[in-house]
Structures are given as structure tokens and as C-alpha cells.
Write a protein that holds these residues in place. Structure first.
Motif, PDB file in Angstrom:
ATOM      1  N   UNK A 121      -8.964  -7.402  14.539  1.00  0.00           N
ATOM      2  CA  UNK A 121      -9.152  -6.151  14.413  1.00  0.00           C
ATOM      3  C   UNK A 121      -7.864  -4.671  14.269  1.00  0.00           C
ATOM      4  N   UNK A 122      -6.936  -5.340  13.444  1.00  0.00           N
ATOM      5  CA  UNK A 122      -6.092  -4.360  13.533  1.00  0.00           C
ATOM      6  C   UNK A 122      -6.158  -4.004  11.522  1.00  0.00           C
ATOM      7  N   UNK A 140      -5.999   3.840  12.284  1.00  0.00           N
ATOM      8  CA  UNK A 140      -5.596   5.345  13.017  1.00  0.00           C
ATOM      9  C   UNK A 140      -6.199   6.005  11.594  1.00  0.00           C
ATOM     10  N   UNK A 141      -7.486   6.625  12.452  1.00  0.00           N
ATOM     11  CA  UNK A 141      -8.632   7.578  11.272  1.00  0.00           C
ATOM     12  C   UNK A 141      -7.605   8.568  11.519  1.00  0.00           C
ATOM     13  N   UNK A 142      -8.147   9.204   9.815  1.00  0.00           N
ATOM     14  CA  UNK A 142      -7.477  10.358   9.581  1.00  0.00           C
ATOM     15  C   UNK A 142      -7.519  10.695   8.081  1.00  0.00           C
ATOM     16  N   UNK A 143      -7.113  12.171   7.991  1.00  0.00           N
ATOM     17  CA  UNK A 143      -6.786  12.203   6.333  1.00  0.00           C
ATOM     18  C   UNK A 143      -5.726  11.553   5.767  1.00  0.00           C
ATOM     19  N   UNK A 155      -2.354   8.120   9.869  1.00  0.00           N
ATOM     20  CA  UNK A 155      -3.683   7.716   9.278  1.00  0.00           C
ATOM     21  C   UNK A 155      -2.912   6.276   7.773  1.00  0.00           C
ATOM     22  N   UNK A 156      -4.633   5.613   8.109  1.00  0.00           N
ATOM     23  CA  UNK A 156      -4.286   3.916   7.510  1.00  0.00           C
ATOM     24  C   UNK A 156      -5.817   4.118   7.049  1.00  0.00           C
ATOM     25  N   UNK A 157      -6.345   4.381   7.626  1.00  0.00           N
ATOM     26  CA  UNK A 157      -8.320   4.324   6.704  1.00  0.00           C
ATOM     27  C   UNK A 157      -8.312   5.669   6.519  1.00  0.00           C
ATOM     28  N   UNK A 158      -8.835   6.054   5.776  1.00  0.00           N
ATOM     29  CA  UNK A 158      -9.299   7.792   4.901  1.00  0.00           C
ATOM     30  C   UNK A 158     -10.520   7.749   5.729  1.00  0.00           C
TER      31      UNK A 158
END
Length: 167
Positions: A121-122, A140-143, A155-158
Motif C-alpha cells: 500500500x506504499x 502523497x498525491x499532488x502536483x 508529492x510522490x505520484x502526480x
């Protein structure tokens, strides 16, 4: 008789029972020594038989070792347990592997050569890892675009929410 006429027979004591181990065919006087139990008569041997009165050559010496067949160091030749039994300790016994266990005495196929995050899940989950190294990073979702107005360094996935600067 006062004169020896040559008919005197000398007393020969011994066992007169032909079924005894120590039968003496020359005996003419029973002395109570008949022996009917054969076995090991040496009291320093493993199979000493205190009831035996005739040694039949079957004495077995003490052989000390681990006599428990479910122990790691079981000795099938031992006939006397010496309290040296060591239980099986299953783990990786290859000292070049990441999860080598110096206390293990029996390999169980668990040797590991890839460490990493084992939590699926990481963000940095490694499906090839067999030893968790504690480096798991949560999503950590973000831009993630550096030139965008809402860039998030953590953020690690865009997540597709980047907003460009408007000039």
C-alpha cells in the motif's frame, strides 16, 4: 575304611546340571554354582545384566550423544543421552544473505538478497523484496511538476492537479 584299596574317588565340585551354561561333566559333587542366565557380566558396559552369571560376549560399550531423533544433532550410534541435544532452528544459514541468522542450524529456503519496502500500500513497494528495510513511503498525491504554481515537493505520484502560472 582304614586301608586304601584304590577305589576312592576324589571330590570334584561343580555344576552337575547339563542344561546350565557352566555344566562340568567332571563334577561329582554339586556346589550350587549352576548358571542359567547368560548376558553381559561387565558392569562398565551399557547392557550389563546383574542377573547374568555367564558372559555371552554381547557386551556393548556406552556411546554418549544425543539420542532424541527429532533433534538437530541426533546420533543414531549413541545409546546413552549426554544432554547435548540441540533443537532445530530453521532460518537462513547463508552468511552472505540479508536475513542470515547465526543461531540457525537448518536452512529453510528463506534466505533473502533483496531488501526494500514490503508494504504493497506504499509508494515505494518493492514486490521483489523479501526483507523489509523500514523505508516505506506513503502515497502523497499532488502536483510533481516543478514549474507549476501548486508544485508539492512532498508529492510522490502526480495526481493531475497541476496549475500553471498565469502571467
Amino acid at each position: 575304611a582304614t586301608d586304601d584299596d584304590g577305589s576312592c574317588i576324589a571330590v570334584v565340585e561343580g555344576c552337575m546340571d547339563a542344561s546350565a551354561y557352566n555344566y562340568n561333566s567332571s563334577a561329582n559333587t554339586y556346589d550350587g554354582s549352576c548358571c542359567f542366565i547368560a548376558g553381559c557380566t561387565d558392569d562398565t558396559m551399557f547392557n550389563y545384566n546383574s542377573s547374568a552369571c555367564y558372559d555371552d560376549g554381547t557386551c556393548i560399550p556406552f556411546i554418549y550423544g544425543c539420542t532424541n531423533p527429532v533433534m538437530w544433532n541426533y546420533d543414531s550410534n549413541a545409546n546413552t543421552d549426554d544432554s547435548s541435544c540441540i533443537p532445530f532452528i530453521y532460518c537462513c544459514t547463508d552468511d552472505t544473505m540479508l536475513n542470515y541468522n547465526s543461531e540457525a542450524n537448518t536452512g529453510n529456503g528463506s534466505c533473502c538478497y533483496v531488501s526494500g519496502c514490503m508494504d504493497d500500500t506504499m509508494f515505494n513497494y518493492n514486490p521483489n523484496a523479501c526483507l523489509d528495510d523500514g523505508t516505506c513511503i506513503p502515497f502523497i498525491y499532488g502536483c510533481t511538476n516543478l514549474v507549476m504554481w501548486n508544485y508539492d515537493a512532498d508529492a510522490n505520484p502526480d495526481d493531475g492537479t497541476c496549475i500553471p502560472f498565469i502571467y
